[in-house]
Enzyme design. Structure first.
Site, PDB file in Angstrom:
ATOM      1  N   THR A 114      -0.196   0.436 -32.315  1.00 47.66           N
ATOM      2  CA  THR A 114       1.087  -0.118 -31.847  1.00 47.66           C
ATOM      3  C   THR A 114       0.912  -1.533 -31.311  1.00 47.66           C
ATOM      4  OG1 THR A 114       0.772   0.644 -29.564  1.00 47.66           O
ATOM      5  CG2 THR A 114       1.819   2.178 -31.094  1.00 47.66           C
ATOM      6  N   GLY A 115      -0.329  -1.930 -31.068  1.00 45.44           N
ATOM      7  CA  GLY A 115      -0.596  -3.249 -30.487  1.00 45.44           C
ATOM      8  C   GLY A 115      -0.440  -3.246 -28.967  1.00 45.44           C
ATOM      9  N   GLY A 116      -0.103  -2.103 -28.402  1.00 45.33           N
ATOM     10  CA  GLY A 116       0.123  -2.014 -26.959  1.00 45.33           C
ATOM     11  C   GLY A 116      -1.126  -2.325 -26.143  1.00 45.33           C
ATOM     12  N   THR A 117      -2.251  -1.808 -26.569  1.00 45.13           N
ATOM     13  CA  THR A 117      -3.506  -2.032 -25.835  1.00 45.13           C
ATOM     14  C   THR A 117      -3.837  -3.525 -25.826  1.00 45.13           C
ATOM     15  OG1 THR A 117      -4.287   0.140 -26.554  1.00 45.13           O
ATOM     16  CG2 THR A 117      -5.965  -1.410 -25.789  1.00 45.13           C
ATOM     17  N   LYS A 132      -8.625   0.752 -19.574  1.00 47.30           N
ATOM     18  CA  LYS A 132      -7.292   1.174 -20.002  1.00 47.30           C
ATOM     19  C   LYS A 132      -7.067   2.634 -19.632  1.00 47.30           C
ATOM     20  CE  LYS A 132      -6.632   2.382 -24.357  1.00 47.30           C
ATOM     21  NZ  LYS A 132      -6.564   2.233 -25.808  1.00 47.30           N
ATOM     22  N   GLU A 174       4.409  16.021 -53.712  1.00 45.55           N
ATOM     23  CA  GLU A 174       3.027  16.464 -53.891  1.00 45.55           C
ATOM     24  C   GLU A 174       2.252  15.482 -54.772  1.00 45.55           C
ATOM     25  OE1 GLU A 174       2.944  20.493 -55.320  1.00 45.55           O
ATOM     26  OE2 GLU A 174       3.772  21.286 -53.458  1.00 45.55           O
ATOM     27  N   ASP A 176     -11.492  -4.501 -30.873  1.00 48.61           N
ATOM     28  CA  ASP A 176     -11.265  -3.064 -30.747  1.00 48.61           C
ATOM     29  C   ASP A 176     -11.545  -2.399 -32.091  1.00 48.61           C
ATOM     30  OD1 ASP A 176     -10.630  -0.689 -29.542  1.00 48.61           O
ATOM     31  OD2 ASP A 176      -8.608  -1.274 -28.933  1.00 48.61           O
ATOM     32  N   ARG A 229      -4.231   5.707 -20.531  1.00 44.71           N
ATOM     33  CA  ARG A 229      -3.054   6.041 -21.351  1.00 44.71           C
ATOM     34  C   ARG A 229      -2.521   7.381 -20.884  1.00 44.71           C
ATOM     35  NH1 ARG A 229      -1.522   4.596 -26.804  1.00 44.71           N
ATOM     36  NH2 ARG A 229      -3.539   3.668 -27.295  1.00 44.71           N
TER      37      ARG A 229
HETATM   38  C1  R5P Z   1      -8.191   3.902 -28.559  1.00 49.97           C
HETATM   39  O1  R5P Z   1      -8.943   4.226 -27.673  1.00 49.97           O
HETATM   40  C2  R5P Z   1      -8.508   2.888 -29.599  1.00 49.97           C
HETATM   41  O2  R5P Z   1      -9.790   2.372 -29.451  1.00 49.97           O
HETATM   42  C3  R5P Z   1      -7.516   1.752 -29.586  1.00 49.97           C
HETATM   43  O3  R5P Z   1      -7.673   0.997 -28.399  1.00 49.97           O
HETATM   44  C4  R5P Z   1      -6.110   2.246 -29.663  1.00 49.97           C
HETATM   45  O4  R5P Z   1      -5.995   3.249 -30.627  1.00 49.97           O
HETATM   46  C5  R5P Z   1      -5.162   1.127 -29.960  1.00 49.97           C
HETATM   47  O5  R5P Z   1      -3.883   1.678 -30.022  1.00 49.97           O
HETATM   48  P1  R5P Z   1      -2.625   0.805 -29.742  1.00 49.97           P
HETATM   49  O6  R5P Z   1      -2.687  -0.389 -30.625  1.00 49.97           O
HETATM   50  O7  R5P Z   1      -1.481   1.721 -30.101  1.00 49.97           O
HETATM   51  O8  R5P Z   1      -2.598   0.451 -28.293  1.00 49.97           O
END
Ligand code: R5P
Length: 289
Positions: free
Chosen positions: A221-224, A189, A36, A216, A191
């Site tokens: 996660t850097g996946g996008t 994109k 806490e 962005d 998801r």
């Molecule tokens: C989602 O719509 C946000 O704008 C980012 O594109 C997203 O959160 C990026 O997430 P990640 O890095 O996990 O792909």
């Protein structure tokens, strides 16, 4: 005016205080053995106009509870006005009930911030600006693109092409492109709402031999970014830069982006990370003045 730098934004809070020539009242804080949070204001705030700076990452839940505790304490201790500056507002992506039964997280949190006693709310590049309408107090969304563009301009990019990795960031990318005088495009994109798997596709852009800049609001996660970067490299981009306002960068994010061909990642200090080289302090200070 007094700035109170919250436990998650000590450096940024102090930077803002310096820019607006305000004094700070620090917080004593620690964690109890069971996790806490203990918080104590180290000076008087009675009758004062307070700017509280507290971001909500990492450890979103803990940082949010701290934010609520501090706002309530400030009001309880007689602060005249509390302006809550939350450079990164967590939970903003869950702004609607995408699937039956889901919590609309950001709405709940805004209700709590207001109920705790905040008089005004400031954030930077909140995921969707319209969500601020859920707040019944003055609310401002500042645009991180201003400081990001300035930084990019100083890099001497080669014939830059700015792209958003999904439709949600188109406005951000457009603003950056305008400042750079660059072409602008976007990917689309999707998801999977259950598995989280990302698919990115887009119409071919002429990035051959050029510096492609993906912009962005956040990188988690850097996946996008990785998916978009892979395509840009296939299209012949010389370099791929990824710029974001909120570099959340969970473990593995860097590696994922690097493997996909991202040459450089840039972010602001709304959250602290190894790439938080661009400060939003001047942006926030300008608004507060
Ligand atoms: C989602 O719509 C946000 O704008 C980012 O594109 C997203 O959160 C990026 O997430 P990640 O890095 O996990 O792909």
């Amino acid at each position: 005016m007094i700035v109170v730098p919250g436990p998650s934004s000590v450096d940024l809070g102090k930077r803002i205080a310096k820019l607006i020539s305000a004094r700070t009242v620090d917080l004593d804080y620690k964690n109890f053995p069971d996790g806490e949070s203990y918080l104590r204001l180290s000076g008087s705030v009675e009758g004062e106009d307070i700017v509280l700076v507290q971001t909500t990452y990492p450890q979103q839940d803990k940082r949010l509870v701290e934010l609520l505790l501090i706002i309530d304490a400030l009001k309880d201790l007689g602060a005249r006005r509390v302006r809550a500056v939350v450079p990164y507002m967590a939970y903003a992506r869950q702004d609607t009930r995408f699937r039956e039964g889901e919590a609309v997280s950001i709405r709940t949190l805004f209700r709590l911030i207001e109920a705790a006693g905040a008089d005004e709310f400031y954030t930077v590049d909140v995921h969707k600006e319209a969500t601020l309408q859920a707040l019944g107090i003055k609310a401002r969304n500042l645009l991180g693109t201003e400081v990001i563009s300035e930084h990019l301009m100083a890099l001497g990019l080669k014939d830059p092409y700015v792209l958003s990795p999904d439709k949600g960031a188109i406005m951000i990318a457009k603003r950056v492109a305008e400042r750079l005088g660059a072409e602008c495009g976007n990917f689309e994109k999707t998801r999977d709402r259950i598995t989280g798997a990302i698919t990115v596709k887009g119409e071919a852009a002429d990035v051959r031999g050029r510096d492609a800049v993906l912009v962005d609001d956040m990188i988690s996660t850097g996946g996008t970014i990785a998916n978009a970067a892979r395509i840009l490299k296939e299209w012949g981009a010389r370099r791929v830069l990824a710029a974001c306002t909120h570099p959340l960068l969970v473990p593995g994010a860097f590696e994922r982006m690097r493997e996909a061909g991202v040459d450089e990642v840039l972010g602001t200090d709304t959250v602290s990370s190894p790439v938080s080289r661009i400060s939003v302090a001047p942006l926030i200070a300008k608004e507060l003045r």
